[in-house]
Design a protein around this motif. Structure first.
Motif, PDB file in Angstrom:
ATOM      1  N   LEU A   4       0.821  -1.207   0.000  1.00  0.00           N
ATOM      2  CA  LEU A   4       0.000   0.000   0.000  1.00  0.00           C
ATOM      3  C   LEU A   4       0.859   1.263   0.000  1.00  0.00           C
ATOM      4  CD1 LEU A   4      -2.796  -1.108   2.499  1.00  0.00           C
ATOM      5  CD2 LEU A   4      -3.048  -0.720   0.046  1.00  0.00           C
ATOM      6  N   PHE A   5       1.977   1.223   0.713  1.00  0.00           N
ATOM      7  CA  PHE A   5       2.870   2.380   0.694  1.00  0.00           C
ATOM      8  C   PHE A   5       3.522   2.535  -0.678  1.00  0.00           C
ATOM      9  CE2 PHE A   5       2.623   2.448   5.335  1.00  0.00           C
ATOM     10  CZ  PHE A   5       2.628   3.816   5.570  1.00  0.00           C
ATOM     11  N   ILE A  39       3.323   5.787  -3.299  1.00  0.00           N
ATOM     12  CA  ILE A  39       4.404   6.397  -4.079  1.00  0.00           C
ATOM     13  C   ILE A  39       4.025   6.443  -5.554  1.00  0.00           C
ATOM     14  CG2 ILE A  39       6.824   6.207  -4.762  1.00  0.00           C
ATOM     15  CD1 ILE A  39       7.402   4.859  -2.122  1.00  0.00           C
ATOM     16  N   VAL A  40       3.367   5.363  -6.036  1.00  0.00           N
ATOM     17  CA  VAL A  40       2.925   5.327  -7.434  1.00  0.00           C
ATOM     18  C   VAL A  40       1.985   6.491  -7.725  1.00  0.00           C
ATOM     19  CG1 VAL A  40       1.555   4.041  -9.124  1.00  0.00           C
ATOM     20  CG2 VAL A  40       3.247   2.851  -7.738  1.00  0.00           C
ATOM     21  N   THR A  62      14.607   6.508  -9.561  1.00  0.00           N
ATOM     22  CA  THR A  62      14.334   6.912  -8.181  1.00  0.00           C
ATOM     23  C   THR A  62      13.183   6.101  -7.593  1.00  0.00           C
ATOM     24  OG1 THR A  62      15.064   9.163  -8.685  1.00  0.00           O
ATOM     25  CG2 THR A  62      13.765   8.863  -6.686  1.00  0.00           C
ATOM     26  N   PHE A  63      12.149   5.875  -8.403  1.00  0.00           N
ATOM     27  CA  PHE A  63      10.987   5.116  -7.930  1.00  0.00           C
ATOM     28  C   PHE A  63      11.388   3.699  -7.526  1.00  0.00           C
ATOM     29  CE2 PHE A  63       7.701   2.001  -9.194  1.00  0.00           C
ATOM     30  CZ  PHE A  63       6.780   2.275  -8.198  1.00  0.00           C
ATOM     31  N   TYR A  64      12.106   3.006  -8.395  1.00  0.00           N
ATOM     32  CA  TYR A  64      12.468   1.624  -8.094  1.00  0.00           C
ATOM     33  C   TYR A  64      13.515   1.543  -6.984  1.00  0.00           C
ATOM     34  CZ  TYR A  64       9.659   0.034 -11.955  1.00  0.00           C
ATOM     35  OH  TYR A  64       8.598  -0.234 -12.766  1.00  0.00           O
ATOM     36  N   PHE A  65      14.355   2.574  -6.857  1.00  0.00           N
ATOM     37  CA  PHE A  65      15.281   2.618  -5.724  1.00  0.00           C
ATOM     38  C   PHE A  65      14.504   2.742  -4.414  1.00  0.00           C
ATOM     39  CE2 PHE A  65      17.843   5.090  -2.683  1.00  0.00           C
ATOM     40  CZ  PHE A  65      18.921   4.239  -2.539  1.00  0.00           C
ATOM     41  N   ALA A  66      13.471   3.606  -4.406  1.00  0.00           N
ATOM     42  CA  ALA A  66      12.641   3.759  -3.213  1.00  0.00           C
ATOM     43  C   ALA A  66      11.930   2.449  -2.868  1.00  0.00           C
ATOM     44  CB  ALA A  66      11.616   4.873  -3.427  1.00  0.00           C
ATOM     45  N   PHE A 101      11.551  -2.485   0.588  1.00  0.00           N
ATOM     46  CA  PHE A 101      11.653  -3.939   0.753  1.00  0.00           C
ATOM     47  C   PHE A 101      12.806  -4.299   1.689  1.00  0.00           C
ATOM     48  CE2 PHE A 101       8.947  -4.564  -3.029  1.00  0.00           C
ATOM     49  CZ  PHE A 101       8.168  -5.625  -2.571  1.00  0.00           C
ATOM     50  N   ALA A 102      13.941  -3.602   1.543  1.00  0.00           N
ATOM     51  CA  ALA A 102      15.092  -3.886   2.390  1.00  0.00           C
ATOM     52  C   ALA A 102      14.787  -3.582   3.859  1.00  0.00           C
ATOM     53  CB  ALA A 102      16.301  -3.064   1.920  1.00  0.00           C
ATOM     54  N   VAL A 103      14.131  -2.451   4.105  1.00  0.00           N
ATOM     55  CA  VAL A 103      13.767  -2.085   5.475  1.00  0.00           C
ATOM     56  C   VAL A 103      12.806  -3.109   6.064  1.00  0.00           C
ATOM     57  CG1 VAL A 103      12.532  -0.389   6.876  1.00  0.00           C
ATOM     58  CG2 VAL A 103      14.182   0.387   5.168  1.00  0.00           C
TER      59      VAL A 103
END
Length: 273
Positions: free
Chosen positions: A197-198, A202-203, A240-244, A249-251
């Motif tokens: 959902l987050f 962003i999308v 930037t979007f895919y980095f975010a 996912f990492a967090v």
């Protein structure tokens, strides 16, 4: 038919399939989350028919846009509120603005619903909060909004309709094959639903940013770019979007692992006592 089977068209088809896969990630995520709002017995059928109808409509939209791209690009309204709101508004601008606002609204509403006491107490009933037909309609509408950006990007690669249509059909089949698996994963790992959902939030922001230069790019006139209080509305880059997304996912992954470690230490401490 033979003239379509050229190295150039085959190369464009591979590139388009890759483009559809990359840009279709957020669409698949929305389908997986939204389908869970339908009655449990209808969820698989909802995903199948929602994607099938959306793909058919996407091909029709592509056919229409190839023939009406010039008229769709022409701004039908130009705002000249100097220093406050400036820029041109065309069909693309409206799609990105309305689509982005709706996705943000949907994500915020579902996040607030998940945090409510009623949701925690009545989780099973909450899954059947919408009729199957309504969910299919939402999936189709949102698929069209998501597809608008990908179609515009695809037209920048080639304007050969059979090649574009084939790429859309292949991406649709891929979504049909992957939708059940993604939904099952989210259902087994409910914490990732919040993450999803987050990402949708962003999308929505990304789509709002795409509205800024929509008319300017179409007419090759920078003066038509949307500006708020003298600042141009600049879209977020896909990098930037895919980095975010990767950071989110990492967090989530690290937080989940750390939480399990703390829980194991707590249980170990209780056992020693």
């Amino acid at each position: 038919m033979a003239e379509l089977l050229t190295i150039e068209n085959l190369g464009n088809l591979l590139m388009l399939c890759f483009l559809q896969a990359v840009l279709g990630f957020d669409n698949l995520l929305y389908i997986s989350i939204e389908s869970q709002r339908a009655p449990l017995a209808q969820q698989k059928a909802v995903r199948f028919w929602g994607i099938l109808i959306a793909v058919a409509l996407r091909v029709i939209l592509l056919f229409v846009m190839i023939r009406l791209i010039a008229s769709l690009s022409e701004p039908f309204f130009v705002m000249n509120w100097t220093g406050v709101l400036e820029g041109g508004v065309n069909f693309s601008t409206l799609v990105f603005l309305l689509g982005g606002a709706f996705i943000i609204y949907t994500a915020v509403k579902e996040i607030s619903h998940m945090l409510s006491v009623q949701h925690l107490d009545h989780d099973v009933e909450g899954k059947a909060g919408k009729s199957g037909l309504r969910v299919v309609a939402l999936i189709v509408v949102m698929n069209m909004i998501f597809s608008f950006d990908s179609i515009l990007s695809a037209l920048a690669i080639t304007d050969v309709f059979p090649v574009l249509a084939t790429a859309i059909v292949i991406s649709g089949l891929a979504m049909v094959l992957l939708a059940d698996g993604v939904t099952a994963f989210i259902q087994k790992n409910r914490m990732y639903e919040v993450l999803g959902l987050f990402i949708l939030l962003i999308v929505g922001v990304v789509l709002l940013g795409e509205a800024g230069p929509a008319a300017a790019h179409a007419m090759h006139n920078d003066a038509l770019q949307l500006q708020f209080f003298g600042h141009p509305l600049i879209p977020m880059s896909k990098t930037t979007f895919y980095f975010a997304v990767l950071v989110l996912f990492a967090v989530e992954f690290l937080q989940t692992g750390y939480g399990r470690k703390l829980e194991a230490e707590r249980r170990s401490g209780q056992t020693q006592r």
